[in-house]
Design a protein around this motif. Structure first.
Motif, PDB file in Angstrom:
ATOM      1  N   ILE A  10       0.886  -1.305  -0.142  1.00 24.52           N
ATOM      2  CA  ILE A  10      -0.144  -0.071   0.002  1.00 24.52           C
ATOM      3  C   ILE A  10       0.891   1.296  -0.156  1.00 24.52           C
ATOM      4  O   ILE A  10       0.317   2.447  -0.654  1.00 24.52           O
ATOM      5  CB  ILE A  10      -0.919  -0.068   1.247  1.00 24.52           C
ATOM      6  CG1 ILE A  10      -2.008   0.857   0.902  1.00 24.52           C
ATOM      7  CG2 ILE A  10      -0.219   0.052   2.767  1.00 24.52           C
ATOM      8  CD1 ILE A  10      -3.178   1.128   2.021  1.00 24.52           C
ATOM      9  N   VAL A  11       2.085   1.228   0.568  1.00 26.44           N
ATOM     10  CA  VAL A  11       3.043   2.126   0.537  1.00 26.44           C
ATOM     11  C   VAL A  11       3.345   2.582  -1.011  1.00 26.44           C
ATOM     12  O   VAL A  11       3.427   3.917  -1.249  1.00 26.44           O
ATOM     13  CB  VAL A  11       4.232   1.902   1.443  1.00 26.44           C
ATOM     14  CG1 VAL A  11       5.347   2.989   1.485  1.00 26.44           C
ATOM     15  CG2 VAL A  11       4.134   1.631   2.759  1.00 26.44           C
ATOM     16  N   ASP A  12       3.613   1.600  -1.778  1.00 22.65           N
ATOM     17  CA  ASP A  12       4.233   1.546  -3.008  1.00 22.65           C
ATOM     18  C   ASP A  12       2.860   2.377  -3.943  1.00 22.65           C
ATOM     19  O   ASP A  12       3.118   3.397  -4.803  1.00 22.65           O
ATOM     20  CB  ASP A  12       4.358   0.437  -3.740  1.00 22.65           C
ATOM     21  CG  ASP A  12       5.437  -0.238  -2.974  1.00 22.65           C
ATOM     22  OD1 ASP A  12       6.410   0.281  -2.616  1.00 22.65           O
ATOM     23  OD2 ASP A  12       5.397  -1.543  -3.115  1.00 22.65           O
ATOM     24  N   VAL A  13       1.593   1.960  -3.651  1.00 21.57           N
ATOM     25  CA  VAL A  13       0.309   2.659  -4.181  1.00 21.57           C
ATOM     26  C   VAL A  13       0.370   3.977  -3.922  1.00 21.57           C
ATOM     27  O   VAL A  13       0.046   5.036  -4.772  1.00 21.57           O
ATOM     28  CB  VAL A  13      -1.015   1.889  -3.867  1.00 21.57           C
ATOM     29  CG1 VAL A  13      -1.879   2.559  -4.601  1.00 21.57           C
ATOM     30  CG2 VAL A  13      -0.617   0.405  -4.514  1.00 21.57           C
ATOM     31  N   THR A  23      -5.414   7.705   2.014  1.00 23.35           N
ATOM     32  CA  THR A  23      -6.380   7.843   0.964  1.00 23.35           C
ATOM     33  C   THR A  23      -6.459   6.470   0.150  1.00 23.35           C
ATOM     34  O   THR A  23      -7.759   6.150  -0.109  1.00 23.35           O
ATOM     35  CB  THR A  23      -5.954   8.976   0.175  1.00 23.35           C
ATOM     36  OG1 THR A  23      -6.037  10.223   1.187  1.00 23.35           O
ATOM     37  CG2 THR A  23      -6.631   9.148  -0.813  1.00 23.35           C
ATOM     38  N   VAL A  24      -5.252   5.905   0.281  1.00 25.80           N
ATOM     39  CA  VAL A  24      -5.512   4.696  -0.667  1.00 25.80           C
ATOM     40  C   VAL A  24      -6.404   3.933   0.152  1.00 25.80           C
ATOM     41  O   VAL A  24      -7.259   2.763  -0.484  1.00 25.80           O
ATOM     42  CB  VAL A  24      -3.955   4.046  -0.825  1.00 25.80           C
ATOM     43  CG1 VAL A  24      -4.146   2.639  -1.400  1.00 25.80           C
ATOM     44  CG2 VAL A  24      -3.208   4.788  -1.587  1.00 25.80           C
ATOM     45  N   THR A  38      -9.085  11.910  -7.613  1.00 23.36           N
ATOM     46  CA  THR A  38      -8.224  11.152  -6.886  1.00 23.36           C
ATOM     47  C   THR A  38      -8.332   9.572  -6.864  1.00 23.36           C
ATOM     48  O   THR A  38      -7.580   8.823  -7.068  1.00 23.36           O
ATOM     49  CB  THR A  38      -8.291  11.679  -5.215  1.00 23.36           C
ATOM     50  OG1 THR A  38      -7.895  13.050  -5.360  1.00 23.36           O
ATOM     51  CG2 THR A  38      -7.239  11.043  -4.459  1.00 23.36           C
ATOM     52  N   ARG A  39      -9.690   9.450  -6.674  1.00 21.51           N
ATOM     53  CA  ARG A  39     -10.184   7.896  -6.673  1.00 21.51           C
ATOM     54  C   ARG A  39      -9.644   7.123  -7.921  1.00 21.51           C
ATOM     55  O   ARG A  39      -9.236   6.035  -7.762  1.00 21.51           O
ATOM     56  CB  ARG A  39     -11.642   7.712  -6.584  1.00 21.51           C
ATOM     57  CG  ARG A  39     -12.004   6.401  -6.080  1.00 21.51           C
ATOM     58  CD  ARG A  39     -13.702   6.344  -6.020  1.00 21.51           C
ATOM     59  NE  ARG A  39     -14.266   7.128  -5.002  1.00 21.51           N
ATOM     60  CZ  ARG A  39     -14.172   6.697  -3.850  1.00 21.51           C
ATOM     61  NH1 ARG A  39     -13.755   5.278  -3.354  1.00 21.51           N
ATOM     62  NH2 ARG A  39     -14.467   7.393  -2.807  1.00 21.51           N
ATOM     63  N   LYS A  44      -6.138   3.592 -10.786  1.00 21.76           N
ATOM     64  CA  LYS A  44      -5.125   3.272 -12.025  1.00 21.76           C
ATOM     65  C   LYS A  44      -3.897   2.735 -11.491  1.00 21.76           C
ATOM     66  O   LYS A  44      -3.163   1.709 -12.196  1.00 21.76           O
ATOM     67  CB  LYS A  44      -5.022   4.371 -12.706  1.00 21.76           C
ATOM     68  CG  LYS A  44      -6.196   5.060 -13.631  1.00 21.76           C
ATOM     69  CD  LYS A  44      -5.924   6.273 -14.339  1.00 21.76           C
ATOM     70  CE  LYS A  44      -7.134   6.700 -15.203  1.00 21.76           C
ATOM     71  NZ  LYS A  44      -6.955   7.910 -15.536  1.00 21.76           N
ATOM     72  N   VAL A  45      -3.195   3.210 -10.377  1.00 22.70           N
ATOM     73  CA  VAL A  45      -1.925   2.814  -9.911  1.00 22.70           C
ATOM     74  C   VAL A  45      -2.369   1.307  -9.415  1.00 22.70           C
ATOM     75  O   VAL A  45      -1.283   0.787  -9.743  1.00 22.70           O
ATOM     76  CB  VAL A  45      -1.514   3.671  -8.709  1.00 22.70           C
ATOM     77  CG1 VAL A  45      -0.261   3.181  -8.019  1.00 22.70           C
ATOM     78  CG2 VAL A  45      -1.087   5.149  -9.452  1.00 22.70           C
TER      79      VAL A  45
END
Length: 345
Positions: A10-13, A23-24, A38-39, A44-45
């Motif tokens: 989740i850190v990478d995202v 937020t992720v 933002t969503r 996409k990421v």
């Protein structure tokens, strides 16, 4: 990016999307309050990195199991299948899993079964179908355990408990009016099981339509059924062998209407030339039999999808965001489907 050979985190995202980890998490948990741009960027990421959050991590982080329960007790396989289809698809879209359980509405240990189920699964919410949605013992068990629920087609709305339904009374009025407009006056009706609220609602719609034309239901032309093919066939044999044979039969679900078609065929009656037949539900078989069945399309798949959505993103009795009390009870539209099993006298 994560080192080669390791799964993205989740850190990478968050780093790639240029947002916070919180937020992720909110995007992945379908929580409100995140700007649409933002969503979309976060999703996409997620897709580009092929990030898949671990279920255990999601549960620990948000206090959720990401499981939705579906409780049913219904003799109609078509109805149950459509509910499962709609609920499963919407759960998948929202990142949840569906757990399906069949419970007997009159089981002496019904309360204990529900208590054990809730303790074992810790579901984030339950969808209740008829007649379980009208069973006070079921509702009390879920309330006492703090498990949110959505009622599908309950007999009556309950304050602060979300529900989704169609208007069975109005739909039955429409199909009865169709038969009346075709010139039928001796119309038989096959009821559903008394423990299901739809049975009484559909019969009431039938009576309403007759009375609007200054007619009354003939007790000899009203037969009990239980939403099964066999009960429709048996009821039709009684109706079609009586001293006053009806010119049309309205069976309050499609399974029973198929039984009427079978009985008419066995008795040598031509449908629709000698007998018009109508059902209710628009099950998959309704369009496959001969003649294809006139019926009412009940939006079961859509209702099940809506029930999941209300649990995950909807009313204050459910998993997350509160909404206005007036938004708790949804009524979805039905459709009259006219096929070849009915015709003018």
């Amino acid at each position: 990016m994560s080192p080669r050979g390791t799964s993205p985190t989740i850190v990478d995202v968050a780093r790639e999307a240029g947002v916070s980890i919180k937020t992720v998490s909110r995007v992945l948990n379908h929580e409100p309050g995140v700007h649409e741009t933002t969503r979309d960027q976060v999703l996409k990421v997620v897709e580009a990195l092929r990030y898949r959050p671990k279920q255990s991590a999601r549960s620990l982080a948000g206090g959720r199991s990401f499981l939705i329960g579906l409780l049913y007790y219904d003799p109609s396989a078509n109805f149950v299948g459509s509910v499962q289809q709609g609920a499963t698809l919407r759960c998948r879209e929202l990142g949840y899993h569906l757990v399906v359980e069949s419970l007997h509405n009159d089981a002496p240990d019904l309360r204990q079964q529900i208590d054990r189920m809730v303790m074992a699964l810790r579901p984030d919410g339950m969808i209740l179908t008829p007649p379980l949605c009208d069973n006070p013992e079921v509702l009390a068990a879920l309330r006492d355990s703090g498990t949110p629920c959505v009622l599908m087609s309950p007999e009556r709305d309950i304050r602060s408990v979300p529900s989704v339904r169609m208007d069975d009374v109005h739909a039955a009025e429409e199909i009865t009016n169709l038969l009346l407009s075709l010139g039928h006056r001796h119309i038989a009706f096959i009821k559903g099981p008394p423990d299901q609220s739809a049975s009484a609602a559909r019969y009431q719609g039938f009576v309403n339509a007759l009375q609007a034309h200054d007619l009354q239901p003939d007790p000899e032309l009203v037969q009990p059924g239980n939403f099964t093919f066999a009960s429709g066939r048996d009821a039709a044999h009684k109706l079609l062998s009586g001293r006053q044979r009806p010119t049309a039969v309205f069976a309050s679900n499609d399974d029973m209407a198929l039984g009427v078609l079978a009985a008419a065929h066995r008795l040598g009656l031509n449908v629709p030339n000698e007998l018009s037949v109508a059902g209710f539900d628009d099950s998959p078989t309704a369009a496959l039999v001969w003649p294809p069945l006139t019926t009412v399309r009940q939006p079961v798949v859509e209702m099940a999808r809506m029930a999941v959505e209300m649990l995950v993103t909807g009313p204050r009795n459910a998993v997350s965001a509160p909404v206005d009390e007036t938004d708790l009870h949804r009524v979805l539209p039905h459709e009259l489907v006219v096929r070849d099993s009915t015709r003018a006298r």
